[in-house]
Write an enzyme that holds these catalytic residues in place. Structure first.
Site, PDB file in Angstrom:
ATOM      1  N   GLU A 196      24.682 -96.089 -10.665  1.00 35.31           N
ATOM      2  CA  GLU A 196      25.444 -95.889 -11.898  1.00 35.31           C
ATOM      3  C   GLU A 196      25.891 -94.439 -11.857  1.00 35.31           C
ATOM      4  O   GLU A 196      25.195 -93.546 -12.314  1.00 35.31           O
ATOM      5  CB  GLU A 196      24.588 -96.181 -13.136  1.00 35.31           C
ATOM      6  CG  GLU A 196      25.409 -96.340 -14.407  1.00 35.31           C
ATOM      7  CD  GLU A 196      25.910 -95.010 -14.967  1.00 35.31           C
ATOM      8  OE1 GLU A 196      27.033 -94.598 -14.587  1.00 35.31           O
ATOM      9  OE2 GLU A 196      25.205 -94.396 -15.763  1.00 35.31           O
ATOM     10  N   GLU A 223      32.315 -88.128 -12.231  1.00 35.18           N
ATOM     11  CA  GLU A 223      30.985 -87.608 -11.911  1.00 35.18           C
ATOM     12  C   GLU A 223      30.745 -87.565 -10.406  1.00 35.18           C
ATOM     13  O   GLU A 223      29.609 -87.408  -9.960  1.00 35.18           O
ATOM     14  CB  GLU A 223      29.906 -88.447 -12.596  1.00 35.18           C
ATOM     15  CG  GLU A 223      29.863 -88.258 -14.103  1.00 35.18           C
ATOM     16  CD  GLU A 223      28.706 -88.999 -14.755  1.00 35.18           C
ATOM     17  OE1 GLU A 223      27.914 -89.631 -14.028  1.00 35.18           O
ATOM     18  OE2 GLU A 223      28.600 -88.949 -15.983  1.00 35.18           O
TER      19      GLU A 223
END
Length: 661
Positions: free
Chosen positions: A65, A74
């Site tokens: 994730e 990210e």
């Protein structure tokens, strides 16, 4: 832990953040998985493979994730790229299996006002004056960063769809992933004629190779099942601004292009595809006008709010005189231009940063005022009489707005500036705003309470250790204060009347002694109980079908998508916290609010100023998650500390029925 429960022989859990890795070790042991899971406290790119390495061999299933609202912000692409090359076997399976990014082209004056400066109209005794933006600002492609918001809170009347929702590109996480720059184009015919300005974007993930289990970030109007729409604050939706608005005609073929590098996505619009016209892919947009470096998106919206400007104009009319010498102190403010157009004899404005100084010079030049308004580049505390050409100030102006302010009362810096320049104020000088006041109201949030709700037991796993770790981490002074949130994105209803807590009189210097207020806010009779607990912003909850859909890939130990064990519908009458905001009383008859804009009926959501962040003080219960008591009031102590500029506070549920915790 989910993977082992599902039958995995052994799992390596990579967690770079040491406090979370330490908690993970304890959680794994507590849940009886110590012999099946190894926690590796490293960045995944530093993990070694081999007999003496962190892992003896490559893995054959990759569970991650690594996503944010933009999907790749990210570092998902370089992380996947490295994992496929060094950590997992060829033809491994990945959970989630695939992600797809979607986009919709729209026209929206409201959203466009978040990135461009509109003409500002000023009604004067000599007719209407118009403050125009510099050409450089109009041509600037804007800030490179995405604007992530709760798109479900934007009214459908605020934009016109110019295209259908289009899949722009997909990433298959089970195959080798590339972090190299790329572009993906989609041909379409506009649904309507208009001005193409904004691209709305989101993504969904398919957890399995067949695509039967999906998790979608789509807003309600594009969701396959709006009734099952899941509230989230860790993944929202994206707003991208085209470099320039473009006229489009219904039915004429166009090409929307999604560009991305290893961390960012941006969009452009062309008449033909890049392959056919041979055009070089546009570089990532970078602001070259200074405005997007100084003003964030809400600040652009605030400056473009003509109604707000009119309030300042009306207030200025009541205090300005033909011989007024004005000193304006706010970061990148147009107040100095308003004062000039309304007839001030001389106007000085202070810009303490080089960026704001350059921006204001451009604005003055575009409006032929470079010789009419004196701009001073220094901190206002350092002003000298020579800076003001030996003149005394008769009108001190501030919105107030300062780019470094996070909480509503941080703009009280204006009060300190007013104190510092006291020696430069002439007899009878007027300060605008004259007074500021701090207000509070107790509210029940529809969803925002979830970010402070502890996880407890999740999917049958005991993760109280993480709750306790976060609670200990919150045991410092700042955590017991309020945190900023743009509440127009987070619906809530008020459970009390708004109450004025403190006043700050700008007509006088900052006092030497603290300002303190103690009292209570009476709650309405329907309030049943108060609830919340320690937590973190990334938390949310998933229920029912959606819990099954994301069961495998949720990496609980990262804390990015923790599951709260509460029903999805908030129970009526829960006092979740107090909301605080500032109001600036420009004159006795004119007030600008940074919080509540109008009274709300009992069952209506509060109407908040969309250009400002309000402060939220979440109520906590020390020993239990959901007390059964019925609080009748909230006691408060709020104190302004003049030596530091801090505002400290404590809110306590009081007069509670005895059957509570």
């Amino acid at each position: 832990m989910m993977a082992v429960t599902a039958g995995a022989d052994f799992c390596y859990a990579i967690e770079v953040f040491k406090p979370m890795a330490d908690a993970a070790v304890k959680i794994v042991e507590k849940n009886g998985f110590g012999d099946k899971i190894k926690i590796i406290n490293k960045h995944s790119t530093e993990v070694t493979i081999g007999p003496d390495g962190d892992m003896p061999c490559r893995a054959n299933i990759l569970i991650t994730e690594l996503f944010d609202t933009e999907l790749i912000g990210e570092g998902a692409l370089p992380s996947y790229e490295h994992a496929h090359r060094h950590l997992v076997q060829e033809n491994c399976e990945a959970v989630p299996h695939r992600a797809t990014v979607y986009a919709q082209l729209v026209e929206s004056r409201r959203m466009w006002s978040w990135t461009k400066l509109f003409p500002v109209r000023v009604q004067t005794s000599h007719g209407e004056q118009v403050i125009v933006p510099p050409l450089e600002l109009e041509r600037c492609p804007g800030a490179p960063s995405v604007y992530d918001i709760q798109l479900n809170q934007v009214s459908r009347t605020d934009f016109t769809a110019l295209s259908d929702v289009m899949p722009m590109f997909s990433v298959d996480f089970s195959k080798q992933v590339s972090s190299s720059a790329a572009c993906h184009s989609r041909h379409f015919e506009p649904l309507a004629s208009g001005r193409a300005q904004v691209v709305l974007s989101w993504w969904d993930i398919e957890m399995d190779p067949e695509g039967k289990i999906k998790c979608s970030m789509a807003p309600f109007w594009a969701h396959s099942d709006p009734e099952e729409l899941q509230w989230r604050d860790h993944w929202m939706q994206c707003v991208y601004f085209l470099p320039q608005e473009e006229r489009v005609v219904q039915g004429s073929s166009l090409c929307l292009i999604a560009h991305h590098d290893d961390y960012c996505v941006w969009y452009s619009l062309q008449r033909t595809s890049p392959e056919k016209n041979g055009r070089v892919s546009p570089a990532r947009p970078v602001c070259d006008c200074q405005a997007h470096l100084l003003w964030n998106r809400p600040r652009f919206g605030e400056i473009n709010d003509q109604d707000r400007t009119d309030q300042y104009v009306q207030a200025l009319r009541t205090v300005l005189k033909p011989d007024s010498v004005c000193l304006c102190i706010s970061d990148g403010s147009l107040l100095s231009l308003l004062a000039h157009h309304l007839g001030a004899e001389q106007v000085f404005t202070v810009e303490s940063s080089a960026a704001s100084h350059r921006l204001m010079k451009k604005i003055f030049k575009a409006n032929h005022l470079e010789d009419k308004i004196n701009i001073i580049e220094k901190r206002p505390e350092s002003l000298t009489s020579a800076d003001l050409e030996g003149k005394k100030v008769s009108l001190l102006l501030g919105e107030p707005f300062f780019a470094t302010s996070l909480l509503p009362w941080h703009n009280l810096y204006f009060w300190y500036v007013r104190t510092a320049v006291d020696q430069h104020l002439g007899p009878g000088a007027v300060v605008l705003p004259q007074v500021a006041s701090l207000h509070a109201v107790v509210v029940e949030f529809r969803d925002l309470w979830r970010i402070r709700s502890p996880c407890g037991d999740c999917e049958g796993f005991d993760v109280h250790i993480m709750d306790d770790m976060i609670k200990r981490a919150l045991d410092f002074r700042e955590s017991k204060e309020a945190e900023p949130h743009p509440l127009w994105e987070y619906p809530c209803r008020r459970l009390s009347e708004p109450q004025q807590i403190l006043t700050f009189d700008f007509r006088h210097p900052v006092p030497l002694h603290p300002l303190r207020a103690e009292g209570s806010i009476e709650l309405r009779s329907q309030v049943v109980l108060a609830v919340s607990g320690p937590g973190r912003k990334e938390r949310s909850e998933i229920s029912g079908r959606q819990r099954e859909a994301v069961a495998l890939p949720i990496y609980l130990l990262r804390g990015c998508l923790s599951l709260a064990q509460h029903p999805p519908t908030p129970r009526p009458g829960r006092s979740h916290g107090a909301v605080l905001w500032m109001e600036y009383h420009l004159t006795p008859d004119s007030t600008v609010s940074t919080g509540l804009l109008k009274p709300a009926e009992d069952k209506e959501d509060c109407c908040w100023n969309p250009h400002c962040k309000q402060a939220v003080y979440f109520f906590t219960t020390p020993d239990c998650r959901a007390p059964r008591g019925s609080p009748r009031a909230v006691s408060y102590t709020v104190e302004f500390h003049p030596h530091t500029g801090d505002v400290t506070m404590d809110f306590t549920l009081s007069d509670t029925v005895e059957d509570g915790c």
